[in-house]
Design a protein around this motif. Structure first.
Motif, PDB file in Angstrom:
ATOM      1  N   PRO A 207       0.805  -1.150   0.124  1.00 46.78           N
ATOM      2  CA  PRO A 207      -0.063   0.031   0.049  1.00 46.78           C
ATOM      3  C   PRO A 207       0.990   1.221  -0.066  1.00 46.78           C
ATOM      4  O   PRO A 207       0.360   2.391  -0.477  1.00 46.78           O
ATOM      5  CB  PRO A 207      -0.817  -0.099   1.298  1.00 46.78           C
ATOM      6  CG  PRO A 207      -0.174  -1.178   2.325  1.00 46.78           C
ATOM      7  CD  PRO A 207       0.822  -2.031   1.233  1.00 46.78           C
ATOM      8  N   GLN A 208       2.198   1.004   0.448  1.00 48.21           N
ATOM      9  CA  GLN A 208       3.045   2.341   0.469  1.00 48.21           C
ATOM     10  C   GLN A 208       4.289   1.895  -0.272  1.00 48.21           C
ATOM     11  O   GLN A 208       4.724   0.619   0.205  1.00 48.21           O
ATOM     12  CB  GLN A 208       3.328   2.998   1.699  1.00 48.21           C
ATOM     13  CG  GLN A 208       2.029   3.751   2.021  1.00 48.21           C
ATOM     14  CD  GLN A 208       2.101   4.078   3.550  1.00 48.21           C
ATOM     15  OE1 GLN A 208       2.716   3.712   4.431  1.00 48.21           O
ATOM     16  NE2 GLN A 208       1.614   5.248   4.099  1.00 48.21           N
ATOM     17  N   PHE A 209       5.103   2.512  -0.711  1.00 48.47           N
ATOM     18  CA  PHE A 209       6.378   2.001  -1.346  1.00 48.47           C
ATOM     19  C   PHE A 209       7.537   3.204  -1.174  1.00 48.47           C
ATOM     20  O   PHE A 209       7.174   4.342  -1.007  1.00 48.47           O
ATOM     21  CB  PHE A 209       6.305   1.553  -2.869  1.00 48.47           C
ATOM     22  CG  PHE A 209       5.751   2.356  -3.813  1.00 48.47           C
ATOM     23  CD1 PHE A 209       4.533   2.292  -4.169  1.00 48.47           C
ATOM     24  CD2 PHE A 209       6.804   3.096  -4.388  1.00 48.47           C
ATOM     25  CE1 PHE A 209       3.900   3.273  -5.169  1.00 48.47           C
ATOM     26  CE2 PHE A 209       6.202   4.129  -5.251  1.00 48.47           C
ATOM     27  CZ  PHE A 209       4.781   4.329  -5.744  1.00 48.47           C
ATOM     28  N   ASP A 210       8.539   2.625  -1.462  1.00 45.26           N
ATOM     29  CA  ASP A 210       9.772   4.125  -1.346  1.00 45.26           C
ATOM     30  C   ASP A 210       9.936   4.028  -2.907  1.00 45.26           C
ATOM     31  O   ASP A 210      10.387   3.246  -3.687  1.00 45.26           O
ATOM     32  CB  ASP A 210      11.081   3.392  -0.915  1.00 45.26           C
ATOM     33  CG  ASP A 210      10.712   3.071   0.622  1.00 45.26           C
ATOM     34  OD1 ASP A 210      11.224   2.266   1.464  1.00 45.26           O
ATOM     35  OD2 ASP A 210       9.479   3.709   1.144  1.00 45.26           O
ATOM     36  N   LEU A 211      10.382   5.416  -3.348  1.00 47.79           N
ATOM     37  CA  LEU A 211      10.592   5.697  -4.623  1.00 47.79           C
ATOM     38  C   LEU A 211      11.988   6.217  -4.882  1.00 47.79           C
ATOM     39  O   LEU A 211      12.466   6.992  -3.824  1.00 47.79           O
ATOM     40  CB  LEU A 211       9.763   6.658  -5.098  1.00 47.79           C
ATOM     41  CG  LEU A 211       9.395   7.054  -6.491  1.00 47.79           C
ATOM     42  CD1 LEU A 211       8.747   5.762  -7.127  1.00 47.79           C
ATOM     43  CD2 LEU A 211       8.420   8.017  -6.620  1.00 47.79           C
TER      44      LEU A 211
ATOM     45  N   GLY B  13     -13.781  -4.913  -1.556  1.00 47.29           N
ATOM     46  CA  GLY B  13     -15.284  -4.199  -1.868  1.00 47.29           C
ATOM     47  C   GLY B  13     -15.508  -3.021  -1.117  1.00 47.29           C
ATOM     48  O   GLY B  13     -15.956  -2.080  -1.622  1.00 47.29           O
ATOM     49  N   LYS B  14     -15.502  -3.069   0.163  1.00 46.54           N
ATOM     50  CA  LYS B  14     -15.655  -1.679   0.939  1.00 46.54           C
ATOM     51  C   LYS B  14     -14.818  -0.589   0.345  1.00 46.54           C
ATOM     52  O   LYS B  14     -15.480   0.358   0.321  1.00 46.54           O
ATOM     53  CB  LYS B  14     -15.253  -2.018   2.592  1.00 46.54           C
ATOM     54  CG  LYS B  14     -16.453  -2.536   3.210  1.00 46.54           C
ATOM     55  CD  LYS B  14     -16.263  -2.004   4.668  1.00 46.54           C
ATOM     56  CE  LYS B  14     -15.078  -2.723   5.219  1.00 46.54           C
ATOM     57  NZ  LYS B  14     -15.522  -3.406   6.633  1.00 46.54           N
ATOM     58  N   ASN B  15     -13.424  -0.678   0.507  1.00 51.20           N
ATOM     59  CA  ASN B  15     -12.594   0.401  -0.174  1.00 51.20           C
ATOM     60  C   ASN B  15     -13.112   0.619  -1.371  1.00 51.20           C
ATOM     61  O   ASN B  15     -13.094   1.929  -1.891  1.00 51.20           O
ATOM     62  CB  ASN B  15     -11.165  -0.234  -0.268  1.00 51.20           C
ATOM     63  CG  ASN B  15     -10.568  -0.204   1.090  1.00 51.20           C
ATOM     64  OD1 ASN B  15     -11.153   0.193   2.058  1.00 51.20           O
ATOM     65  ND2 ASN B  15      -9.419  -0.806   1.086  1.00 51.20           N
ATOM     66  N   THR B  16     -13.362  -0.325  -2.270  1.00 49.30           N
ATOM     67  CA  THR B  16     -13.841   0.181  -3.750  1.00 49.30           C
ATOM     68  C   THR B  16     -14.870   0.964  -3.661  1.00 49.30           C
ATOM     69  O   THR B  16     -15.034   2.090  -4.356  1.00 49.30           O
ATOM     70  CB  THR B  16     -13.992  -0.938  -4.478  1.00 49.30           C
ATOM     71  OG1 THR B  16     -13.035  -2.105  -4.553  1.00 49.30           O
ATOM     72  CG2 THR B  16     -14.304  -0.719  -5.952  1.00 49.30           C
ATOM     73  N   ARG B  17     -16.121   0.447  -2.937  1.00 49.27           N
ATOM     74  CA  ARG B  17     -17.177   1.410  -2.988  1.00 49.27           C
ATOM     75  C   ARG B  17     -17.023   2.723  -2.451  1.00 49.27           C
ATOM     76  O   ARG B  17     -17.609   3.701  -2.939  1.00 49.27           O
ATOM     77  CB  ARG B  17     -18.544   0.659  -2.340  1.00 49.27           C
ATOM     78  CG  ARG B  17     -19.133  -0.397  -3.269  1.00 49.27           C
ATOM     79  CD  ARG B  17     -20.204  -1.015  -2.390  1.00 49.27           C
ATOM     80  NE  ARG B  17     -19.903  -1.777  -1.055  1.00 49.27           N
ATOM     81  CZ  ARG B  17     -19.504  -3.084  -1.325  1.00 49.27           C
ATOM     82  NH1 ARG B  17     -19.259  -3.862  -2.264  1.00 49.27           N
ATOM     83  NH2 ARG B  17     -19.068  -3.710  -0.307  1.00 49.27           N
ATOM     84  N   TYR B  18     -16.366   2.780  -1.306  1.00 46.64           N
ATOM     85  CA  TYR B  18     -16.169   4.222  -0.666  1.00 46.64           C
ATOM     86  C   TYR B  18     -15.248   5.048  -1.663  1.00 46.64           C
ATOM     87  O   TYR B  18     -15.804   6.080  -1.603  1.00 46.64           O
ATOM     88  CB  TYR B  18     -15.254   3.956   0.719  1.00 46.64           C
ATOM     89  CG  TYR B  18     -14.976   5.063   1.109  1.00 46.64           C
ATOM     90  CD1 TYR B  18     -13.443   5.343   1.559  1.00 46.64           C
ATOM     91  CD2 TYR B  18     -15.851   5.940   1.903  1.00 46.64           C
ATOM     92  CE1 TYR B  18     -13.147   6.755   2.058  1.00 46.64           C
ATOM     93  CE2 TYR B  18     -15.454   7.138   2.511  1.00 46.64           C
ATOM     94  CZ  TYR B  18     -14.008   7.568   2.818  1.00 46.64           C
ATOM     95  OH  TYR B  18     -13.688   8.683   3.198  1.00 46.64           O
TER      96      TYR B  18
ATOM     97  N   CYS C 229      -5.788   1.959  -8.674  1.00 45.07           N
ATOM     98  CA  CYS C 229      -6.130   0.528  -8.361  1.00 45.07           C
ATOM     99  C   CYS C 229      -6.334   0.513  -6.835  1.00 45.07           C
ATOM    100  O   CYS C 229      -5.222   0.600  -6.072  1.00 45.07           O
ATOM    101  CB  CYS C 229      -5.014  -0.363  -8.915  1.00 45.07           C
ATOM    102  SG  CYS C 229      -4.730  -0.415 -10.708  1.00 45.07           S
ATOM    103  N   VAL C 230      -7.626   0.379  -6.617  1.00 43.61           N
ATOM    104  CA  VAL C 230      -7.669   0.240  -5.123  1.00 43.61           C
ATOM    105  C   VAL C 230      -7.301  -1.134  -4.461  1.00 43.61           C
ATOM    106  O   VAL C 230      -7.326  -2.060  -5.203  1.00 43.61           O
ATOM    107  CB  VAL C 230      -9.200   0.247  -4.766  1.00 43.61           C
ATOM    108  CG1 VAL C 230      -9.507   0.613  -2.972  1.00 43.61           C
ATOM    109  CG2 VAL C 230      -9.832   1.624  -5.400  1.00 43.61           C
ATOM    110  N   SER C 231      -6.772  -1.098  -3.112  1.00 40.14           N
ATOM    111  CA  SER C 231      -6.048  -2.334  -2.666  1.00 40.14           C
ATOM    112  C   SER C 231      -6.804  -2.781  -1.402  1.00 40.14           C
ATOM    113  O   SER C 231      -7.310  -1.732  -0.740  1.00 40.14           O
ATOM    114  CB  SER C 231      -4.706  -2.075  -2.564  1.00 40.14           C
ATOM    115  OG  SER C 231      -4.422  -3.190  -1.608  1.00 40.14           O
ATOM    116  N   ALA C 232      -7.022  -4.059  -0.947  1.00 45.82           N
ATOM    117  CA  ALA C 232      -7.249  -4.428   0.239  1.00 45.82           C
ATOM    118  C   ALA C 232      -6.656  -3.859   1.441  1.00 45.82           C
ATOM    119  O   ALA C 232      -7.037  -3.693   2.642  1.00 45.82           O
ATOM    120  CB  ALA C 232      -7.687  -5.875   0.407  1.00 45.82           C
ATOM    121  N   ALA C 233      -5.328  -3.590   0.934  1.00 49.48           N
ATOM    122  CA  ALA C 233      -4.335  -3.097   2.198  1.00 49.48           C
ATOM    123  C   ALA C 233      -4.154  -1.608   2.361  1.00 49.48           C
ATOM    124  O   ALA C 233      -3.710  -1.226   3.200  1.00 49.48           O
ATOM    125  CB  ALA C 233      -2.931  -3.579   1.617  1.00 49.48           C
TER     126      ALA C 233
END
Lengths: 76, 554
Positions: B138-142, B437-442, B505-509
């Motif tokens: 859900p987070q990364f280093d660039l 699913g929750k994240n997507t709908r929100y 792209c929504v993720s469950a994380a």
């Protein structure tokens, strides 16, 4: 504070102009060239409107009022 | 096809989402942009679809298209100017060129064809191919990089930008993780097998891990047998030629992925394109195929196969599977369903679009999918009847010649699938699917409320946000990175020329706080860049809206 808001708003308008005309992606010298051309064209449009539009509007008004009114104004 | 049930559908939608639907109240017939999906469902909607199927493809106001073309026009003019300067030596050439001794030969590099790449893509190239240096969770280093010559070359400053919120990775269920407990079995397998296979499936590359994985995939999907391949793209492009050949007909959706297009072209079959997710177009093509047969000989086609995807990654739309299956049964065609983005991401228990529509996997002839997206691994599978998979084991190019999947990756898929199915004893898999699913709908609801134009189905975790103008593509991506959010923007060759977009792209994380951070940043940026083109949204502050209503009633 008001001056800052006005300045921000003007910067925002300038930024919108950059985005819409896609001059945001150009290099600085290309941007200067593009701004010069745009400002020149815009100035010419404004000048032409200022010089010619009132005369044309007056002539159009006279033409239409002559047709609708039907009175011989031009013989005077 | 008169649509009495289209109104019915509008009412259903109205009851369930009362806050959101002033738009649908006032006559769905007028607002063509948003109700394209609802209208075309027709009479079959009531019986084939068990839950409502809402898709949005709103059109932007006309001035947006005008400005987009204006922007591209300016870019083109300056492109010609720069090309002229480069040709006449007023400026250094940075593109590939032949050696001096080869100047009289047939040209190796076709300059004109790369006009768009050279002049428009190069200017905003710093928004793509950004190297990351951590797991794409859900987070990364660039890695920070700067350019001194307007994106022709880059250099790394050495600094690392930490904890950038990741809205671009296909990490739908959050299985791209480095948690030691989660990866215990993978570590064990890595120490047992190493990483290299050094052989193809047909020679010595079939391991017991592959057999275990294939059995698990078959159980997961509810089919008889499955076969796994090392690369998702190669699964499509190498297996379609094994299934169809000359004298067959391929009916492929307009917006299919390059792997499907490549596989179809390699097979040598006749390809006909139907409009995206448009069942009338598909039916017309099927009828013409059966009535007229092959072009010159008028013989019947040997096979008719329909190629569709579960979720289309550029549009976020979900395939109309019930209608396609009823069409295929009526006209006796075969169905190849590519579930690259939908496996694990839709459906009540993550089993893809087949489960999402409540249908049986026997209805689809060839189920294909990839493990790259929801399972945090790499590779693809093809599943279906045992005869089909046995045939592919001997006749597919990928099965015979390509190196097979490496064991730690296979173990990662096994552990992710067991987690999803609940076989590891926890409910973590189901929780992830529900969280997604929750994240997507929100996320989608908030973006609609803010006034952005979003494409796609309400249940798809791929969210394209339309940007339209070429200048905004670069500005959007750069400003989001300044706010520590990494997004993927897409422009012309991958999308139609007027419809460039940012794809989330929504993720469950993703936690609620991360999504809120992103949404607030989008709100600010939407106002600053003037991206809120939607004509059908409410105000962005629903609480204020309720409050003023109460005040008026006082």
């Amino acid at each position: 504070m008001d001056i800052k808001r006005v300045k921000d708003y003007i910067y925002w308008l300038y930024y919108q102009y950059l985005l819409i005309t896609c001059s945001y992606v150009l290099e600085p010298w290309e941007q200067s060239m593009f701004h010069t051309i745009t400002v020149t064209v815009f100035a010419m449009v404004v000048y032409t409107a200022y010089v010619f539009v009132p005369i044309h509007v007056r002539l159009a008004f006279e033409f239409f009022s002559q047709i609708l009114g039907g009175q011989p104004e031009s013989t005077v | 096809m008169a649509n009495p049930s289209a109104v019915c559908n509008g009412h259903l939608h109205h009851h369930h989402h009362q806050k959101q639907n002033n738009l649908l109240k006032s006559g769905i017939y007028k607002k063509n942009g948003i109700t394209k999906g609802l209208k075309k469902n027709g009479i079959s909607n009531g019986t084939l679809y068990k839950k409502k199927f809402v898709e949005h493809f709103e059109q932007a106001p006309m001035y947006v298209a005008v400005f987009t073309f204006l922007g591209f026009g300016v870019g083109t003019v300056f492109g010609y100017l720069r090309d002229f300067m480069r040709a006449w030596g007023l400026e250094k050439r940075n593109v590939a060129a032949e050696r001096e001794q080869q100047k009289d030969f047939v040209p190796l590099y076709q300059d004109f064809e790369n006009f768009y790449t050279r002049n428009l893509y190069m200017r905003i190239r710093d928004n793509w191919n950004r190297p990351i240096c951590s797991v794409p969770g859900p987070q990364f280093d660039l890695m920070e990089r700067v350019t001194d010559d307007y994106n022709w070359t880059f250099r790394f400053t050495g600094r690392i930008i930490k904890n950038v919120i990741n809205m671009g990775s296909y990490n739908y269920l959050g299985f791209a993780e480095t948690d030691v407990n989660a990866l215990k079995t993978v570590t064990v397998e890595l120490q047992k097998y190493g990483t290299g296979i050094c052989s193809t499936r047909q020679e010595m590359g079939t391991l017991d891990k592959h057999v275990e994985l294939e059995k698990l995939v078959a159980t997961f999907l509810g089919v008889e047998d499955a076969m796994v391949f090392g690369m998702g793209f190669a699964t499509n492009s190498m297996n379609i030629p094994a299934l169809v050949g000359k004298g067959c007909l391929i009916l492929s959706d307009e917006l299919n992925h390059t792997s499907l297009v490549l596989g179809a072209r390699l097979s040598g079959a006749t390809i006909r394109i139907f409009k995206h997710n448009n069942m009338q177009s598909l039916e017309k093509l099927l009828r013409d195929a059966i009535i007229y047969g092959q072009p010159r000989s008028r013989r019947a086609w040997r096979k008719i196969i329909i190629l569709v995807e579960g979720i289309y990654s550029m549009e976020g739309s979900i395939v109309r599977l019930p209608e396609i299956v009823s069409l295929k049964k009526k006209y006796k065609a075969y169905l190849y369903l590519d579930e690259a983005h939908s496996i694990g991401a839709v459906g009540a228990t993550g089993r893809g679009v087949v489960e999402y529509f409540g249908m049986s996997p026997d209805d689809v002839d060839v189920l294909m999918g990839t493990f790259t997206k929801s399972f945090g691994a790499a590779g693809g599978y093809i599943a279906g009847k045992k005869d089909l998979v046995d045939f592919l084991r001997t006749h597919s190019h990928s099965a015979v010649y390509a190196t097979s999947m490496c064991p730690p990756v296979a173990e990662q898929i096994i552990r992710a699938m067991k987690c999803l199915m609940g076989l590891d004893g926890t409910t973590q898999g189901l929780q992830r699917v529900r969280q997604l699913g929750k994240n997507t709908r929100y996320f989608r609801r908030r973006l609609h409320e803010m006034g952005f134009i979003i494409y796609g189905n309400d249940d798809s975790p791929v969210v394209p946000l339309l940007l339209y103008m070429p200048g905004k593509i670069g500005a959007f991506a750069r400003r989001m990175l300044e706010k520590n959010i990494g997004v993927v923007v897409v422009g012309f060759p991958a999308t139609p020329i007027t419809e460039s977009r940012a794809r989330f792209c929504v993720s469950a994380a993703h936690t609620r706080e991360m999504l809120d951070t992103v949404l607030n940043a989008l709100d600010e940026l939407g106002d600053f860049l003037h991206l809120k083109y939607s004509r059908y949204s409410k105000s962005s502050h629903p609480e204020l809206y309720e409050e003023t209503r109460l005040e008026l009633e006082d």
